[in-house]
Every structure is written in C-alpha cells, then in structure tokens.
Design a protein around this motif. Sequence first.
Motif, mmCIF file in Angstrom:
data_model
loop_
_atom_site.group_PDB
_atom_site.id
_atom_site.type_symbol
_atom_site.label_atom_id
_atom_site.label_comp_id
_atom_site.label_asym_id
_atom_site.label_seq_id
_atom_site.Cartn_x
_atom_site.Cartn_y
_atom_site.Cartn_z
ATOM 1 N N ASP A 160 0.818 -1.216 0.000
ATOM 2 C CA ASP A 160 0.000 0.000 0.000
ATOM 3 C C ASP A 160 0.851 1.265 0.000
ATOM 4 O OD1 ASP A 160 -2.343 -1.508 0.060
ATOM 5 O OD2 ASP A 160 -2.363 -1.576 2.253
ATOM 6 N N ASN A 161 2.145 1.141 0.284
ATOM 7 C CA ASN A 161 3.038 2.297 0.311
ATOM 8 C C ASN A 161 3.531 2.576 -1.114
ATOM 9 O OD1 ASN A 161 4.957 4.262 0.701
ATOM 10 N ND2 ASN A 161 6.115 3.138 2.254
ATOM 11 N N PRO A 162 3.091 3.668 -1.749
ATOM 12 C CA PRO A 162 3.488 3.928 -3.134
ATOM 13 C C PRO A 162 4.977 4.204 -3.285
ATOM 14 C CG PRO A 162 2.347 5.832 -2.219
ATOM 15 C CD PRO A 162 2.209 4.723 -1.214
ATOM 16 N N PHE A 163 5.676 4.491 -2.189
ATOM 17 C CA PHE A 163 7.109 4.775 -2.264
ATOM 18 C C PHE A 163 7.960 3.544 -2.015
ATOM 19 C CE2 PHE A 163 4.992 8.699 -0.818
ATOM 20 C CZ PHE A 163 5.302 9.516 -1.896
ATOM 21 N N ASN A 164 7.326 2.405 -1.755
ATOM 22 C CA ASN A 164 8.084 1.176 -1.526
ATOM 23 C C ASN A 164 8.850 0.814 -2.797
ATOM 24 O OD1 ASN A 164 9.002 -1.445 -0.849
ATOM 25 N ND2 ASN A 164 7.256 -1.731 0.519
ATOM 26 N N PRO A 165 10.181 0.692 -2.724
ATOM 27 C CA PRO A 165 10.960 0.415 -3.935
ATOM 28 C C PRO A 165 10.836 -1.024 -4.425
ATOM 29 C CG PRO A 165 12.403 0.448 -2.040
ATOM 30 C CD PRO A 165 11.037 0.858 -1.541
ATOM 31 N N SER A 166 10.248 -1.901 -3.610
ATOM 32 C CA SER A 166 10.155 -3.320 -3.984
ATOM 33 C C SER A 166 8.710 -3.727 -4.204
ATOM 34 C CB SER A 166 10.761 -4.197 -2.882
ATOM 35 O OG SER A 166 12.126 -3.892 -2.682
ATOM 36 N N SER A 167 8.461 -4.410 -5.294
ATOM 37 C CA SER A 167 7.135 -4.948 -5.585
ATOM 38 C C SER A 167 7.293 -6.380 -6.106
ATOM 39 C CB SER A 167 6.427 -4.087 -6.642
ATOM 40 O OG SER A 167 5.137 -4.587 -6.913
ATOM 41 N N PRO A 168 6.873 -7.373 -5.311
ATOM 42 C CA PRO A 168 6.247 -7.240 -3.994
ATOM 43 C C PRO A 168 7.250 -6.804 -2.927
ATOM 44 C CG PRO A 168 6.704 -9.542 -4.466
ATOM 45 C CD PRO A 168 7.026 -8.784 -5.723
ATOM 46 N N PRO A 169 6.771 -6.341 -1.752
ATOM 47 C CA PRO A 169 7.676 -5.909 -0.685
ATOM 48 C C PRO A 169 8.640 -7.007 -0.264
ATOM 49 C CG PRO A 169 5.427 -5.215 -0.220
ATOM 50 C CD PRO A 169 5.348 -6.144 -1.394
ATOM 51 N N GLN A 170 9.857 -6.588 0.097
ATOM 52 C CA GLN A 170 10.896 -7.500 0.567
ATOM 53 C C GLN A 170 11.282 -7.140 1.997
ATOM 54 O OE1 GLN A 170 12.032 -10.043 -1.573
ATOM 55 N NE2 GLN A 170 10.340 -9.241 -2.835
ATOM 56 N N ASN A 171 11.856 -8.104 2.733
ATOM 57 C CA ASN A 171 12.394 -7.801 4.055
ATOM 58 C C ASN A 171 13.437 -6.691 3.929
ATOM 59 O OD1 ASN A 171 10.821 -9.812 5.185
ATOM 60 N ND2 ASN A 171 12.460 -11.342 5.161
ATOM 61 N N VAL A 172 13.416 -5.739 4.870
ATOM 62 C CA VAL A 172 14.314 -4.595 4.806
ATOM 63 C C VAL A 172 15.153 -4.558 6.079
ATOM 64 C CG1 VAL A 172 14.461 -2.068 4.728
ATOM 65 C CG2 VAL A 172 12.773 -3.260 3.315
ATOM 66 N N VAL A 173 16.462 -4.332 5.899
ATOM 67 C CA VAL A 173 17.386 -4.205 7.023
ATOM 68 C C VAL A 173 18.101 -2.858 6.929
ATOM 69 C CG1 VAL A 173 17.732 -6.687 7.230
ATOM 70 C CG2 VAL A 173 19.227 -5.352 5.725
ATOM 71 N N TYR A 174 18.899 -2.554 7.964
ATOM 72 C CA TYR A 174 19.701 -1.332 7.917
ATOM 73 C C TYR A 174 20.750 -1.453 6.812
ATOM 74 C CZ TYR A 174 23.212 2.122 9.051
ATOM 75 O OH TYR A 174 24.110 3.145 8.959
#
Length: 299
Positions: A261-275
């Motif tokens: 739902d976040n239009p700024f998410n760089p991954s489609s589909p969303p991926q696990n994100v770390v520092y």
Amino acid sequence: NFPQGSQVGTPDLILSMPEPYLHEGDMTDQYQVFILPTEFETDMTVRSLEVRPQNGVIAHHAILGLDTEGIAAQMDAQDPDPGYESFGDFGFDAYSSFFGGWVPGTLPVVYPEGIGRVIPAGSDLLIQMHYGPYSADESDQTELNVFFTEAPVEREVETGIMGPWDLSEPFFIPAGQVKVFHGEYPVWDDVSLINIVPHCHLIGVSWEVFATSADGNDTIPLISIPEWDFNWQGFFTFPTLTKIPAGYTIEAIAAYDNTADNPFNPSSPPQNVVYGDNTEDEMFFVFVDYVPYQEGDEN
C-alpha cells in the motif's frame, strides 16, 4: 527561491572536489569520499558550511568530516578513481567526526554569534558523496562554501547521533508489515540544541522526537513529521536555542510502511528490509547539533 552560488551570501572560501567524478549509469549506489585540503596554518572557526552539489540528478546526500592525521589522503592515493570508495563512514577510525552535511531541500545551517565549529590547522575536510542509482553516465564536482566567524567562538558545536544501536529491538522491517521503532538517547549535561535532523529512506512514513524528564513529569517537544518525504529533507533549526536539562532522555519514534500500500516502496512485492547504506535499504538516525547550556540561551 533557488539562488545561484549560495543561500548564505558571499563565501570566505570555496573548496572543491579536486576533479569531476564519473558515476556510471549502472543503476547502483556509490559512496565516494573526496579530500578537500584546507592548508590552514592556524585553527579556523566557521559559522556555516554550505555544500553545493554540481549535479542534482545523482547527488543523494553528502556528509562532512575532519581528518587531522592525513589518513584519508593515504587511502585516496591507493584508489585510481577520484577520491576513494567507502560505504557508511570515512573508512577509518581516526578523528573523522560528523561535521555537517547536505540532503535534498535543506537550507545551510548558520550558527549564532559566539557559536561555531573549529577546523584545526593543517587538517583536511572530507566530503562523502552518496550518488544514487541512475541509468546514464553522469559526472559531479561538488563545492563547499566556507563562512568564517568574525571573532573567536565561545562555544564549539558538537553533534549527537541517535542510531539503530539506540533502539530497544533489532532494526528489521519484515515484508508486508508496518513497523514502529523507539530510540532513546540520554543527556548527561545541560545542553542547548541548535537544530535537529531525523533521517530515513523510502519506506519511512513519520517521525516524532521529544525529550522527557527522568520522573516522567515533563516532555519537551522537538520535531514532528507526520508525513515523511524522502525527497524533501532538511535541518530544522529551532527559533531559539532549546535547553535539554541533564538527566533527560531524547526519545524518537519512527514508523515504516513496508507494505504494497506504500506507493514509495521500492520493492514490488515488498521484501524484508534491514539497515544499510543503499537507497532500497533503510536507516534510523537523529542528528542534533548542540552546545553546553548557558543561562539565557532560551531567549
């Protein structure tokens, strides 16, 4: 208004990257450190440092540091490209503290009279440029405008940094989740805050930073960003110096939306994100410039 040359005025000194740097259009991030020799024979005090990127297409952000031992110059000599590659920091443990920076949309910080930063004699200023992913070759030769104080400073600016190490849990944002992190930064002496800079990347959505007393009876609001915009960041300078008494804790609450739902998410589909340092990674940082408190700072 987008003035040409400077948003502060006529600089006393202009330092430049020694030569242009070519960022290849391979859609990757690059962190490159460049040395700006000052050749000062005496300690110099500055009221403002203004980063002026030449190429806004690829300039993602810049961090300034100091090198008093010439280590960066040795590292530069070993790298055939202009400057040398270093992700995350300046690549060595010597005195290379955070000395200011630039992000898109920011206004330069100009310190009040009697307050400033000190550049030791013979030291090198370092500028770490983060060049973002781009599909075509682009070059940049960033400049640094230096503004000296008219008189010796009474108080030297220091920078406090709240980072992922100040969180109550590991910094990990699972795919498909909204995650909220709470950081705490203790204040040991009476200080006066000059400005504050929260920082995260693309899936950050909000920030709230405040200071609380040990007994929980007092809260000092510092900054609220209900709709984080990665493309429009900046140093928020307080209208007056803001006192934080000894024994208080600076607390920061940041939310991240790693869902589809976040239009700024760089991954489609969303991926696990770390520092991490890359744009598609995430960060949790709050920078504060401060000086030791003096009576009357609130005015």
